[in-house]
Design an enzyme around this catalytic site. Sequence first.
Site, short mmCIF file in Angstrom:
data_model
loop_
_atom_site.label_atom_id
_atom_site.label_comp_id
_atom_site.label_asym_id
_atom_site.label_seq_id
_atom_site.Cartn_x
_atom_site.Cartn_y
_atom_site.Cartn_z
N LYS A 1 -16.24 -38.25 0.68
CA LYS A 1 -17.01 -37.40 -0.22
C LYS A 1 -17.11 -38.27 -2.25
O LYS A 1 -17.85 -37.87 -2.49
CB LYS A 1 -16.65 -36.29 -0.38
CG LYS A 1 -17.45 -35.20 -2.30
CD LYS A 1 -18.54 -34.87 -1.27
CE LYS A 1 -19.00 -33.71 -2.76
NZ LYS A 1 -18.45 -32.13 -2.39
N LYS B 1 -14.19 -32.58 -13.26
CA LYS B 1 -12.90 -32.65 -11.77
C LYS B 1 -12.99 -33.74 -11.01
O LYS B 1 -12.76 -34.52 -10.97
CB LYS B 1 -13.14 -31.36 -11.61
CG LYS B 1 -12.20 -31.38 -9.96
CD LYS B 1 -12.19 -30.21 -9.49
CE LYS B 1 -13.75 -30.26 -8.63
NZ LYS B 1 -13.94 -30.79 -7.51
N THR C 1 -13.24 -30.55 -2.82
CA THR C 1 -13.46 -32.41 -3.24
C THR C 1 -12.08 -32.43 -3.94
O THR C 1 -11.55 -32.33 -4.42
CB THR C 1 -14.79 -32.52 -4.01
OG1 THR C 1 -16.10 -32.45 -3.38
CG2 THR C 1 -14.60 -33.44 -4.45
#
Length: 311
Positions: free
Chosen positions: A184, A252, A108
Amino acid sequence: MTSMALSKTGAVSRIAAVIGLGSMGMGMALSLKRAGLDVLGADISKDAVARFVEAGGRAVTDLAEDVRHADIVVSVVVNAAQTEGVLFGPAGIAETMRPGAVFVSSATMDPAIARRLAAQLEAKGVHYLDAPISGGAARAAKGELTIMASGTPAAFAVARPALDAMATKVYELGDSAGFGAAFKMINQLLAGVHIAAACEAITLAAKQGLDLAKVYEVITASAGNSWMFENRIPHVLAGDYTPLSAVDIFVKDLGIIQDMARSERYPVPLSAAALQMYLAASGAGMGRDDDSSLARIYAQLSGATLPEKAE
């Protein structure tokens, strides 16, 4: 190394390499192997590589050298920085991947970084498929992931045997890198906010003295339900925060959302608030625990009592 293999679609491939044999990468590598590909596995953990070999895979002995023979390299590392290191670091593989091979990037990351890495690799004659994944470790092990992919038609064509082996849903979202990463991040925005909301709600229910098992039963049959409430709240009810998806993943990912939104001058107040809760949990030492640990932070802040794990 010139061995040939058949994918489960019947397409001929030679060798696939999987870089990163964690909870997702291991399942993906084994799914490739079940589909008939000749699979090499690489990881910084010798134990992970040993487990892959025990399951019938082959260990990478020299990554840069071994990928010379691979048609498909699947990278299942943590983030953009690790992906860039795999490709262009001191022992990077960009110089040794053969022209016409494909690098399938599953980390990602910010779409802008995906576009930059793709341009750098494609300049060397190697395809780049921006292919973030969703579904969790259990689905990875079954070859039932969802892959949100974008790249050139040629990249898709070379990667197809691996995509078919690893996923039941492969969304082709654009003809260049960046679109897969952007899709995503939208998913991660929703997932992160939904987990935070689920933990907030169940801990408020605990503060009200409600029967939490009954709360779960009622909410999962009502309009307030979400996939994340249904999936994560059983962890809270069991008092079991063994990591299936760690807090630090959303530290994150929601951080990436903030960066993307700031660059677009776009407000994201809900994900910003959720990020603060993940940061609080990580700062309290729960970064590697399950992301349902946000309920524990709400409990600490409010004095609510949550179920404890049965001995």
